[in-house]
Scaffold this motif. Sequence first.
Motif, PDB file in Angstrom:
ATOM      1  N   PHE A   1       0.695  -0.736   0.378  1.00 53.36           N
ATOM      2  CA  PHE A   1       0.419  -0.316   0.011  1.00 53.36           C
ATOM      3  C   PHE A   1       1.231   1.491  -0.399  1.00 53.36           C
ATOM      4  O   PHE A   1       1.925   1.008   0.363  1.00 53.36           O
ATOM      5  CB  PHE A   1      -0.449  -0.117   0.969  1.00 53.36           C
ATOM      6  N   LEU A   2       0.438   2.079  -0.617  1.00 59.42           N
ATOM      7  CA  LEU A   2       0.759   4.024  -0.435  1.00 59.42           C
ATOM      8  C   LEU A   2      -0.046   4.450   0.057  1.00 59.42           C
ATOM      9  O   LEU A   2      -1.498   4.374  -0.455  1.00 59.42           O
ATOM     10  CB  LEU A   2       1.767   3.841  -1.930  1.00 59.42           C
ATOM     11  N   LEU A   3       0.195   5.338   1.096  1.00 64.97           N
ATOM     12  CA  LEU A   3      -0.655   6.076   1.762  1.00 64.97           C
ATOM     13  C   LEU A   3      -0.315   7.437   1.002  1.00 64.97           C
ATOM     14  O   LEU A   3       0.403   8.049   2.021  1.00 64.97           O
ATOM     15  CB  LEU A   3      -0.835   6.347   3.089  1.00 64.97           C
ATOM     16  N   TYR A   4      -1.709   8.353   0.568  1.00 70.00           N
ATOM     17  CA  TYR A   4      -1.022   9.595   0.501  1.00 70.00           C
ATOM     18  C   TYR A   4      -2.153  10.465   1.416  1.00 70.00           C
ATOM     19  O   TYR A   4      -3.098  10.721   0.737  1.00 70.00           O
ATOM     20  CB  TYR A   4      -1.092  10.566  -1.079  1.00 70.00           C
ATOM     21  N   PRO A   5      -1.803  10.658   2.448  1.00 68.76           N
ATOM     22  CA  PRO A   5      -2.106  12.000   3.486  1.00 68.76           C
ATOM     23  C   PRO A   5      -2.749  13.004   3.029  1.00 68.76           C
ATOM     24  O   PRO A   5      -4.117  13.581   3.619  1.00 68.76           O
ATOM     25  CB  PRO A   5      -1.719  11.567   4.653  1.00 68.76           C
ATOM     26  N   ASN A   6      -2.462  13.895   2.482  1.00 68.32           N
ATOM     27  CA  ASN A   6      -2.391  14.858   1.229  1.00 68.32           C
ATOM     28  C   ASN A   6      -2.988  15.011   0.233  1.00 68.32           C
ATOM     29  O   ASN A   6      -4.612  14.869  -0.206  1.00 68.32           O
ATOM     30  CB  ASN A   6      -1.820  16.179   2.203  1.00 68.32           C
ATOM     31  N   LYS A   7      -1.982  14.824  -0.638  1.00 69.30           N
ATOM     32  CA  LYS A   7      -2.602  14.833  -2.224  1.00 69.30           C
ATOM     33  C   LYS A   7      -0.956  14.282  -2.782  1.00 69.30           C
ATOM     34  O   LYS A   7      -0.340  13.760  -1.861  1.00 69.30           O
ATOM     35  CB  LYS A   7      -1.976  16.224  -2.636  1.00 69.30           C
ATOM     36  N   LYS A   8      -1.678  13.670  -4.161  1.00 70.77           N
ATOM     37  CA  LYS A   8       0.257  12.991  -4.800  1.00 70.77           C
ATOM     38  C   LYS A   8       0.738  13.758  -5.664  1.00 70.77           C
ATOM     39  O   LYS A   8       0.459  14.133  -6.705  1.00 70.77           O
ATOM     40  CB  LYS A   8      -0.698  12.065  -5.609  1.00 70.77           C
ATOM     41  N   THR A   9       1.614  14.894  -4.776  1.00 63.88           N
ATOM     42  CA  THR A   9       2.116  15.914  -5.489  1.00 63.88           C
ATOM     43  C   THR A   9       3.601  15.870  -5.316  1.00 63.88           C
ATOM     44  O   THR A   9       4.144  15.919  -3.549  1.00 63.88           O
ATOM     45  CB  THR A   9       1.812  17.299  -5.099  1.00 63.88           C
ATOM     46  N   THR A  10       4.738  15.870  -5.779  1.00 65.45           N
ATOM     47  CA  THR A  10       5.847  15.814  -5.508  1.00 65.45           C
ATOM     48  C   THR A  10       6.108  16.202  -4.263  1.00 65.45           C
ATOM     49  O   THR A  10       5.671  17.885  -3.860  1.00 65.45           O
ATOM     50  CB  THR A  10       7.257  16.460  -6.649  1.00 65.45           C
ATOM     51  N   GLY A  11       7.158  15.531  -3.665  1.00 64.30           N
ATOM     52  CA  GLY A  11       7.412  16.115  -2.078  1.00 64.30           C
ATOM     53  C   GLY A  11       6.418  15.971  -0.618  1.00 64.30           C
ATOM     54  O   GLY A  11       6.800  16.231   0.219  1.00 64.30           O
ATOM     55  N   ASP A  12       5.104  15.695  -1.388  1.00 67.90           N
ATOM     56  CA  ASP A  12       4.167  15.778   0.059  1.00 67.90           C
ATOM     57  C   ASP A  12       4.553  13.849   0.757  1.00 67.90           C
ATOM     58  O   ASP A  12       5.058  13.646   0.184  1.00 67.90           O
ATOM     59  CB  ASP A  12       3.000  15.626  -0.617  1.00 67.90           C
ATOM     60  N   PRO A  13       3.839  14.154   1.546  1.00 66.42           N
ATOM     61  CA  PRO A  13       3.962  13.176   2.810  1.00 66.42           C
ATOM     62  C   PRO A  13       3.788  11.853   1.930  1.00 66.42           C
ATOM     63  O   PRO A  13       2.409  11.574   1.518  1.00 66.42           O
ATOM     64  CB  PRO A  13       4.339  13.155   3.974  1.00 66.42           C
ATOM     65  N   LEU A  14       4.271  10.562   2.492  1.00 68.20           N
ATOM     66  CA  LEU A  14       3.638   9.303   2.331  1.00 68.20           C
ATOM     67  C   LEU A  14       4.102   8.124   3.133  1.00 68.20           C
ATOM     68  O   LEU A  14       4.675   7.866   3.802  1.00 68.20           O
ATOM     69  CB  LEU A  14       4.218   9.001   0.645  1.00 68.20           C
ATOM     70  N   TYR A  15       3.387   7.473   3.189  1.00 68.65           N
ATOM     71  CA  TYR A  15       3.582   5.685   4.256  1.00 68.65           C
ATOM     72  C   TYR A  15       2.860   4.940   2.855  1.00 68.65           C
ATOM     73  O   TYR A  15       2.312   4.767   2.427  1.00 68.65           O
ATOM     74  CB  TYR A  15       2.275   5.820   5.263  1.00 68.65           C
ATOM     75  N   LYS A  16       4.163   4.125   2.696  1.00 63.97           N
ATOM     76  CA  LYS A  16       4.163   2.522   1.949  1.00 63.97           C
ATOM     77  C   LYS A  16       4.354   1.863   3.420  1.00 63.97           C
ATOM     78  O   LYS A  16       5.080   1.480   3.954  1.00 63.97           O
ATOM     79  CB  LYS A  16       4.605   2.661   1.076  1.00 63.97           C
ATOM     80  N   GLY A  17       4.147   0.438   2.549  1.00 64.40           N
ATOM     81  CA  GLY A  17       4.554  -0.575   2.894  1.00 64.40           C
ATOM     82  C   GLY A  17       4.083  -1.881   3.117  1.00 64.40           C
ATOM     83  O   GLY A  17       2.468  -2.260   2.288  1.00 64.40           O
ATOM     84  N   TYR A  18       3.834  -3.488   3.883  1.00 65.41           N
ATOM     85  CA  TYR A  18       3.176  -4.347   2.696  1.00 65.41           C
ATOM     86  C   TYR A  18       1.967  -4.526   3.893  1.00 65.41           C
ATOM     87  O   TYR A  18       2.881  -4.008   5.050  1.00 65.41           O
ATOM     88  CB  TYR A  18       4.792  -5.740   2.959  1.00 65.41           C
ATOM     89  N   CYS A  19       1.348  -5.061   3.750  1.00 66.10           N
ATOM     90  CA  CYS A  19      -0.069  -5.418   5.210  1.00 66.10           C
ATOM     91  C   CYS A  19      -0.411  -6.668   4.779  1.00 66.10           C
ATOM     92  O   CYS A  19      -0.623  -6.837   3.309  1.00 66.10           O
ATOM     93  CB  CYS A  19      -0.724  -4.440   5.107  1.00 66.10           C
ATOM     94  N   LYS A  20      -1.260  -6.974   4.973  1.00 67.39           N
ATOM     95  CA  LYS A  20      -2.424  -7.736   5.316  1.00 67.39           C
ATOM     96  C   LYS A  20      -3.645  -7.631   5.075  1.00 67.39           C
ATOM     97  O   LYS A  20      -4.082  -6.581   5.900  1.00 67.39           O
ATOM     98  CB  LYS A  20      -2.412  -8.817   5.716  1.00 67.39           C
TER      99      LYS A  20
END
Length: 169
Positions: free
Chosen positions: A117-136
Amino acid sequence: MPADGTTTTGKDGIIAILALSDIADEAAGPDATEIASALEMAMMTDWSLTANAQFQTQNTQCMLSNSDGGSNAATNWDEQELTGKSFTLDVTTFWQKTAAGASAKIDPTLAGTRVYFLLYPNKKTTGDPLYKGYCKIASVTPTASTSTKVTQTAQLTGDGELESGTVPA
């Protein structure tokens, strides 16, 4: 990454899900082309990311005095040994009933499936934060709605390291 034992929440944002079958090298993680093909749910209305640490308490006892033969003991302060970390991600997505067939959503039959998964907390704009990883996918609750708005909630349980970063160019 959020500090251990904290919950980060927000509104808006995008969650992207990538099936493991779409990742050529699971150990290396998905490349930019694979990430670009991920299923994006842009109508995320609410999310909560909780990172937890598991501890084991260590306590060292010492004798009060040698003259009592060691029958009385005092304790030092407890020490906490980190034994593991975990995370969960709860998301709520929304779409119009008229667009239900075209809207990206998590299929309930995928419960128990390992995904990236990739979580874009705000927008998917260059430099914005994101969280990612494997999950079930722990649970998926599609809501049958009689109104024009349809929501779906899902809980993802971490299956490996939670990573943080920024949206690349």
